[in-house]
Design a protein around this motif. Sequence first.
Motif, PDB file in Angstrom:
ATOM      1  N   ARG A  85      26.386 -18.911 -26.019  1.00 35.71           N
ATOM      2  CA  ARG A  85      26.417 -18.718 -24.566  1.00 35.71           C
ATOM      3  C   ARG A  85      25.813 -19.894 -23.794  1.00 35.71           C
ATOM      4  O   ARG A  85      25.012 -20.651 -24.326  1.00 35.71           O
ATOM      5  CB  ARG A  85      25.776 -17.386 -24.182  1.00 35.71           C
ATOM      6  CG  ARG A  85      26.689 -16.215 -24.553  1.00 35.71           C
ATOM      7  CD  ARG A  85      25.996 -14.883 -24.526  1.00 35.71           C
ATOM      8  NE  ARG A  85      25.529 -14.487 -25.844  1.00 35.71           N
ATOM      9  CZ  ARG A  85      25.306 -13.242 -26.201  1.00 35.71           C
ATOM     10  NH1 ARG A  85      25.507 -12.248 -25.345  1.00 35.71           N
ATOM     11  NH2 ARG A  85      24.885 -12.955 -27.405  1.00 35.71           N
ATOM     12  N   HIS A 113      30.954 -15.447 -18.311  1.00 30.38           N
ATOM     13  CA  HIS A 113      29.978 -14.641 -17.593  1.00 30.38           C
ATOM     14  C   HIS A 113      30.241 -14.661 -16.088  1.00 30.38           C
ATOM     15  O   HIS A 113      30.066 -13.654 -15.399  1.00 30.38           O
ATOM     16  CB  HIS A 113      28.567 -15.142 -17.879  1.00 30.38           C
ATOM     17  CG  HIS A 113      28.124 -14.921 -19.296  1.00 30.38           C
ATOM     18  ND1 HIS A 113      28.788 -15.454 -20.381  1.00 30.38           N
ATOM     19  CD2 HIS A 113      27.094 -14.207 -19.810  1.00 30.38           C
ATOM     20  CE1 HIS A 113      28.176 -15.083 -21.494  1.00 30.38           C
ATOM     21  NE2 HIS A 113      27.146 -14.329 -21.173  1.00 30.38           N
ATOM     22  N   SER A 114      30.657 -15.815 -15.593  1.00 32.57           N
ATOM     23  CA  SER A 114      30.907 -15.938 -14.155  1.00 32.57           C
ATOM     24  C   SER A 114      32.115 -15.120 -13.717  1.00 32.57           C
ATOM     25  O   SER A 114      32.164 -14.625 -12.584  1.00 32.57           O
ATOM     26  CB  SER A 114      31.101 -17.411 -13.774  1.00 32.57           C
ATOM     27  OG  SER A 114      32.083 -18.031 -14.593  1.00 32.57           O
ATOM     28  N   ARG A 116      33.039 -12.214 -15.203  1.00 33.31           N
ATOM     29  CA  ARG A 116      32.526 -10.844 -15.193  1.00 33.31           C
ATOM     30  C   ARG A 116      31.694 -10.604 -13.930  1.00 33.31           C
ATOM     31  O   ARG A 116      31.801  -9.556 -13.284  1.00 33.31           O
ATOM     32  CB  ARG A 116      31.692 -10.604 -16.445  1.00 33.31           C
ATOM     33  CG  ARG A 116      30.976  -9.278 -16.449  1.00 33.31           C
ATOM     34  CD  ARG A 116      30.387  -8.880 -17.775  1.00 33.31           C
ATOM     35  NE  ARG A 116      30.180  -9.915 -18.733  1.00 33.31           N
ATOM     36  CZ  ARG A 116      28.991 -10.437 -19.038  1.00 33.31           C
ATOM     37  NH1 ARG A 116      27.909 -10.032 -18.393  1.00 33.31           N
ATOM     38  NH2 ARG A 116      28.876 -11.347 -19.981  1.00 33.31           N
ATOM     39  N   GLU A 117      30.858 -11.578 -13.578  1.00 31.92           N
ATOM     40  CA  GLU A 117      30.004 -11.452 -12.397  1.00 31.92           C
ATOM     41  C   GLU A 117      30.836 -11.371 -11.124  1.00 31.92           C
ATOM     42  O   GLU A 117      30.527 -10.592 -10.208  1.00 31.92           O
ATOM     43  CB  GLU A 117      29.064 -12.652 -12.349  1.00 31.92           C
ATOM     44  CG  GLU A 117      28.030 -12.620 -11.261  1.00 31.92           C
ATOM     45  CD  GLU A 117      27.158 -13.857 -11.280  1.00 31.92           C
ATOM     46  OE1 GLU A 117      27.499 -14.857 -10.610  1.00 31.92           O
ATOM     47  OE2 GLU A 117      26.134 -13.843 -11.991  1.00 31.92           O
ATOM     48  N   THR A 158      26.330 -19.142 -11.073  1.00 41.21           N
ATOM     49  CA  THR A 158      26.637 -18.907 -12.485  1.00 41.21           C
ATOM     50  C   THR A 158      27.869 -19.683 -12.914  1.00 41.21           C
ATOM     51  O   THR A 158      27.888 -20.290 -13.996  1.00 41.21           O
ATOM     52  CB  THR A 158      26.859 -17.403 -12.739  1.00 41.21           C
ATOM     53  OG1 THR A 158      25.689 -16.682 -12.375  1.00 41.21           O
ATOM     54  CG2 THR A 158      27.177 -17.142 -14.204  1.00 41.21           C
ATOM     55  N   GLU A 162      27.980 -22.472 -15.741  1.00 35.20           N
ATOM     56  CA  GLU A 162      28.788 -22.189 -16.926  1.00 35.20           C
ATOM     57  C   GLU A 162      29.858 -23.260 -17.139  1.00 35.20           C
ATOM     58  O   GLU A 162      30.047 -23.745 -18.263  1.00 35.20           O
ATOM     59  CB  GLU A 162      29.426 -20.814 -16.781  1.00 35.20           C
ATOM     60  CG  GLU A 162      30.091 -20.305 -18.044  1.00 35.20           C
ATOM     61  CD  GLU A 162      30.445 -18.830 -17.945  1.00 35.20           C
ATOM     62  OE1 GLU A 162      30.453 -18.161 -18.989  1.00 35.20           O
ATOM     63  OE2 GLU A 162      30.712 -18.343 -16.825  1.00 35.20           O
ATOM     64  N   HIS A 225      25.023  -3.500 -21.672  1.00 37.75           N
ATOM     65  CA  HIS A 225      26.091  -4.314 -21.101  1.00 37.75           C
ATOM     66  C   HIS A 225      26.602  -3.622 -19.847  1.00 37.75           C
ATOM     67  O   HIS A 225      27.120  -2.503 -19.910  1.00 37.75           O
ATOM     68  CB  HIS A 225      27.203  -4.483 -22.138  1.00 37.75           C
ATOM     69  CG  HIS A 225      28.236  -5.492 -21.781  1.00 37.75           C
ATOM     70  ND1 HIS A 225      27.920  -6.781 -21.414  1.00 37.75           N
ATOM     71  CD2 HIS A 225      29.593  -5.412 -21.728  1.00 37.75           C
ATOM     72  CE1 HIS A 225      29.028  -7.450 -21.170  1.00 37.75           C
ATOM     73  NE2 HIS A 225      30.057  -6.637 -21.339  1.00 37.75           N
TER      74      HIS A 225
END
Length: 428
Positions: A85, A113-114, A116-117, A158, A162, A225
């Motif tokens: 990650r 991750h970005s 999902r965010e 993020t 990333e 999660h």
Amino acid sequence: MQNILVIGYVWPEPRSSAAGSRMMELLELFRAQGWHVTFASAAALSEHRADLTALGIAEVQIALNCDSFDQWLAELQPDMVLFDRFFTEEQFAWRVERACPEAMRVLDTCDLHSLREARHHLLKATQQACSNEADKQSVDAVTAGADQLFEVMANSDTAKREVAAIFRSDLSLMISGFEMQLLQQAFSVPATLLHDCALMLIPSASKPAPFAERAHFISIGNFRHAPNWDSVLWLKHALWPLVRQRLPHAQLHVYGAYPPPKATALHNPKQGFHVLGWADDAHQVMGQARICLAPLRFGAGIKGKLADAMACGTPSITTVIGSEGMHGDLPWGGAVVDCAANFVDAAVALYEDENRWLQAQEQGAAILQQRFDRQRLGSELINRLAQLSENLDSHRRDNFIGGMLRHHTLKSTQYMSQWIAAKNQSAN
């Protein structure tokens, strides 16, 4: 390559999460090449972590913001370092480059991750317009397209961190074709920096239990999660009551590692809603259920629970986000829906119709065979790493943006880390 270092964000827990299973697949693949593998992490040792030493993998605990890592790394001299990650890359990549400049640096994104965010942000924005909690929990899954997602991600710290980590790395392992396309088209990441490395084939049950011997619905996922916890809330407050209206005797068994008190408080046998927590054998409980429910309203990457369902011959009902990157043009092993009404219709129909259920089971098996072939995916990754190793200098020269980001961004990270290390020393 002979000497591989993997720096983990956490110690791998293959029975707790898809990320843990994926890490174990990579470690086993590297060991199968005869490579010496070391797994290092600054995380605390966890209760459900895998026994890496049984696989011949050295385990080393390391410290954040500490020069002892540099000294140890200089002695180890790995040929390749895999960062688990992007935040692990931020913390350690500058130290790796300084101590072992010739080592290949590979980032395993797990998922974006970005992304999902961004989807979580869109979901919460819709929920904020609701006047009460019941309406909030009745909001359907996010369906934003690439353009709308980029608008949100472009303003995200993020995403900037990333994508910068992806540019800085020699190669980033991706598990979703949608995410690869998004990175290339929206963020101008060259294809040469990305490798499609989806979750590899999960061994299928030799003879899945037949329709007549199965009962109940199952939902499973690590409660830590956020998308999993949100799916439990959607099930509890909106979806499951509608299913029970049509199937009064149906039961839903909710499994997952690390259930918090707020999750266990949802347990209500009278409603057929059973929060059962940790499952010693996820495949066993999945193989006993008739249908897997995965109503994910936001998220990213590939969903291990759905791969597990296919491996166990258990059809699944999920959202577009849940199926994203998993089946390509192949029909889903169950149903992919975009709203609560369609979710409930599909769940009830599949639960009651054996012929439809058998067809869904066959479709799930086809997805595993064609898109998650362990041998093919493993060989492709090893070949890509070998080619990259042979051409590393020219590859880095061509990645000017990555070099520029390493020059500037990692300097600031380096100085911050050195300041923390000096502060810690003076405190002692």
